[in-house]
Write a protein that holds these residues in place. Structure first.
Motif, PDB file in Angstrom:
ATOM      1  N   LEU A 174      -6.241   9.005  -1.092  1.00 48.37           N
ATOM      2  CA  LEU A 174      -6.915  10.267  -1.376  1.00 48.37           C
ATOM      3  C   LEU A 174      -6.997  10.483  -2.884  1.00 48.37           C
ATOM      4  CD1 LEU A 174      -5.280  12.636   1.291  1.00 48.37           C
ATOM      5  CD2 LEU A 174      -7.377  11.297   1.476  1.00 48.37           C
ATOM      6  N   THR A 175      -8.106  11.042  -3.331  1.00 44.72           N
ATOM      7  CA  THR A 175      -8.302  11.227  -4.769  1.00 44.72           C
ATOM      8  C   THR A 175      -7.702  12.531  -5.279  1.00 44.72           C
ATOM      9  OG1 THR A 175     -10.486  12.190  -4.327  1.00 44.72           O
ATOM     10  CG2 THR A 175     -10.390   9.822  -4.808  1.00 44.72           C
ATOM     11  N   SER A 176      -7.264  13.410  -4.373  1.00 41.18           N
ATOM     12  CA  SER A 176      -6.654  14.672  -4.793  1.00 41.18           C
ATOM     13  C   SER A 176      -5.574  15.076  -3.810  1.00 41.18           C
ATOM     14  CB  SER A 176      -7.710  15.786  -4.899  1.00 41.18           C
ATOM     15  OG  SER A 176      -8.322  16.002  -3.640  1.00 41.18           O
ATOM     16  N   THR A 177      -4.809  16.083  -4.191  1.00 37.48           N
ATOM     17  CA  THR A 177      -3.729  16.596  -3.354  1.00 37.48           C
ATOM     18  C   THR A 177      -4.246  17.063  -1.998  1.00 37.48           C
ATOM     19  OG1 THR A 177      -2.424  17.282  -5.263  1.00 37.48           O
ATOM     20  CG2 THR A 177      -1.988  18.423  -3.206  1.00 37.48           C
ATOM     21  N   LEU A 178      -3.443  16.841  -0.969  1.00 37.09           N
ATOM     22  CA  LEU A 178      -3.774  17.289   0.378  1.00 37.09           C
ATOM     23  C   LEU A 178      -2.863  18.452   0.741  1.00 37.09           C
ATOM     24  CD1 LEU A 178      -5.251  16.814   3.125  1.00 37.09           C
ATOM     25  CD2 LEU A 178      -3.324  15.327   3.733  1.00 37.09           C
ATOM     26  N   VAL A 179      -3.417  19.646   0.920  1.00 40.37           N
ATOM     27  CA  VAL A 179      -2.659  20.817   1.334  1.00 40.37           C
ATOM     28  C   VAL A 179      -2.855  21.013   2.835  1.00 40.37           C
ATOM     29  CG1 VAL A 179      -2.345  23.303   1.077  1.00 40.37           C
ATOM     30  CG2 VAL A 179      -2.815  21.889  -0.929  1.00 40.37           C
ATOM     31  N   LEU A 180      -1.764  21.018   3.584  1.00 41.24           N
ATOM     32  CA  LEU A 180      -1.842  21.196   5.037  1.00 41.24           C
ATOM     33  C   LEU A 180      -1.830  22.688   5.365  1.00 41.24           C
ATOM     34  CD1 LEU A 180       0.658  18.487   6.335  1.00 41.24           C
ATOM     35  CD2 LEU A 180      -1.823  18.289   5.999  1.00 41.24           C
ATOM     36  N   PRO A 181      -2.837  23.178   6.065  1.00 40.15           N
ATOM     37  CA  PRO A 181      -2.836  24.582   6.479  1.00 40.15           C
ATOM     38  C   PRO A 181      -1.690  24.867   7.459  1.00 40.15           C
ATOM     39  CG  PRO A 181      -5.034  23.635   6.639  1.00 40.15           C
ATOM     40  CD  PRO A 181      -4.086  22.500   6.417  1.00 40.15           C
ATOM     41  N   GLU A 182      -1.436  26.138   7.700  1.00 44.35           N
ATOM     42  CA  GLU A 182      -0.359  26.564   8.581  1.00 44.35           C
ATOM     43  C   GLU A 182      -0.457  25.869   9.936  1.00 44.35           C
ATOM     44  OE1 GLU A 182       1.171  30.616  10.885  1.00 44.35           O
ATOM     45  OE2 GLU A 182      -0.149  30.770   9.132  1.00 44.35           O
ATOM     46  N   GLY A 183       0.689  25.328  10.379  1.00 46.52           N
ATOM     47  CA  GLY A 183       0.792  24.759  11.713  1.00 46.52           C
ATOM     48  C   GLY A 183       0.275  23.352  11.871  1.00 46.52           C
ATOM     49  N   VAL A 184      -0.279  22.749  10.842  1.00 48.32           N
ATOM     50  CA  VAL A 184      -0.889  21.426  10.964  1.00 48.32           C
ATOM     51  C   VAL A 184       0.178  20.333  10.913  1.00 48.32           C
ATOM     52  CG1 VAL A 184      -2.412  19.752   9.840  1.00 48.32           C
ATOM     53  CG2 VAL A 184      -3.131  22.129  10.088  1.00 48.32           C
ATOM     54  N   THR A 185       0.027  19.361  11.807  1.00 42.80           N
ATOM     55  CA  THR A 185       0.893  18.185  11.859  1.00 42.80           C
ATOM     56  C   THR A 185       0.129  16.969  11.355  1.00 42.80           C
ATOM     57  OG1 THR A 185       2.252  18.975  13.702  1.00 42.80           O
ATOM     58  CG2 THR A 185       2.105  16.591  13.403  1.00 42.80           C
TER      59      THR A 185
END
Length: 432
Positions: A32-43
């Motif tokens: 990935l070319t940038s940070t990955l932010v996981l939304p609430e509840g995501v696995t």
């Protein structure tokens, strides 16, 4: 399950998972070319049994928001970037679950305002490489600051009601002769007054760390496993060896509180002023089933300069260099038992004590002013090798009982077996 095989798939799947509740699963390794932010509840997980690699060539890796799970993958960032970190945007962060991860980069679970609640469940997390020196949120006490770790849990919210709870199983860091940089495992509250961390249990595999601290810089330290102020660990079991390699790198260190700590494998320091086990907090029970050993100059094996320890059992206690005391005390403690020997090989040398470099002899057993040992039992021998290095010394400090199963030997010249002065006491053990 939303399967992804490239960056575009990942962006679409994460957005969809936030609505559907489905897990996002790597089908193959992805960069990935940038940070990955996981939304609430995501696995986030992977397809199949073998971990797949999620790589971040630039910047941080995975940002966690609330009730996230990351499992069964390998994560790679630059060593000084955060492979996993918290995005603290709400009061209650829920439970963060980390399982079966191999990580290159820092695992940093640091809670800031406005967040006040977080539960961490981490199991089988192996941090292969990390460099935590650049992160400024560090505790300051006893004249030193402590560098964060490859695996960091830190409550940085000073609110007395804020709390992180954690269950940590099989946490490891670094490799032999390829340690992570900074501390290894770092668990900290904000302070003794506010911002707490409660660890109900923690087990560790092998820990290898170094702070890369320059020589003669007394105000910075690290720890292989460090339980800092505001942190309370109910049970710790160190299944693997814990080893530090550099200047001022403590191996096991407590500023907070530990109910029970069992070290099943060797505890070793190779660096200058790298103490084996340092207790400035409150430890109720400690047991070292293997050797507690230091090799660097001024590297004491065990010291109690603040706080207390109720009972502790050690196997062999050994130091190999100048200024490296075997066991030294400046505060009251309970019952201590060495089932093997206490041996020092060095003479006089510099050592770091509460942020100050002082010269110490490599005394095997030293009671300083303020110390009071309820009972000291040594089943084996007490041996020093250095010239002018006395084996057992009570300088103002006291031991109510001192039980020695073996003998005391001073192999250097002009050295005494037992020295008692300035009101010191060693039970029935008599001075030379």
């Amino acid at each position: 399950m939303l399967e992804v095989s490239n960056e575009e798939d990942m962006i679409v799947a994460v957005a969809k998972a936030a609505q559907s509740g489905e897990a996002v699963a790597l089908k193959q390794s992805v960069t990935l070319t940038s940070t990955l932010v996981l939304p609430e509840g995501v696995t986030l997980t992977a397809v199949g049994r073998n971990p797949l690699l999620l790589a971040f060539p630039h910047g941080d890796g995975i940002g966690l928001t609330k009730n996230n799970t990351v499992k069964n993958i390998a994560i790679q960032t630059q060593a000084s970037s955060r492979a996993l970190y918290l995005v603290s945007a709400v009061d209650d962060l829920g439970t963060m679950t980390l399982s079966n991860l191999r990580v290159s980069g820092i695992v940093q679970l640091m809670m800031h305002k406005p967040a006040t609640k977080l539960a961490v469940k981490a199991s089988h997390v192996d941090v292969v490489s990390a460099d935590a020196r650049a992160y400024s949120e560090q505790q300051l006490k006893y004249g030193v600051v402590v560098e964060q770790g490859a695996f960091t849990i830190h409550n940085f919210n000073a609110d007395p009601s804020s709390l992180i709870t954690a269950t940590l199983d099989d946490i490891s860091a670094g490799r032999p002769e390829a340690p992570v940089i900074g501390s290894g495992v770092y668990v900290a509250g904000f302070s003794d007054e506010g911002g707490k961390v409660e660890v109900d249990s923690m087990t560790t595999g092998e820990i290898h760390s170094t702070g890369m601290i320059p020589q003669n810089q007394p105000n910075r330290i690290t720890g292989g496993i460090f339980i800092l102020s505001g942190a309370h660990a109910h049970q710790i079991v160190s299944h693997g060896s814990v080893t530090t390699y550099g200047v001022n790198d403590m191996v096991l260190d407590v500023w907070g509180e530990v109910d029970s700590w069992i070290a099943e494998a060797p505890v070793r320091s190779y660096g200058t002023s790298g103490v084996g086990f340092v207790n400035f907090g409150t430890v109720h029970h400690f047991e070292a089933k293997d050797v507690l050993e230091t090799f660097g100059a001024g590297a004491r094996a065990f010291n109690q300069y603040d706080g207390t320890i109720d009972d502790a059992t050690f196997a062999d206690v050994r130091t190999h260099a100048d200024g490296s005391v075997g066991m030294q005390f400046s505060k009251p403690v309970g019952n201590l038992h060495v089932t093997g020997n206490i041996v020092t090989e060095g003479g006089f040398g510099d050592s770091l004590v509460k942020g100050v470099i002082v010269q110490l002899p490599a005394t095997a057993y030293s009671l300083k002013e303020g110390s009071l040992v309820k009972r000291m039992t040594v089943d084996g021998d007490i041996i020093t090798h250095g010239d002018g290095v006395d084996a057992v010394m009570a300088d103002s400090g006291q031991a109510q009982e001192f039980i020695l199963g073996g003998s005391i030997r001073t192999l250097g010249q002009n050295a005494k077996k037992v020295v008692v002065e300035n009101g010191g006491k060693l039970g029935d053990l008599q001075a030379d």
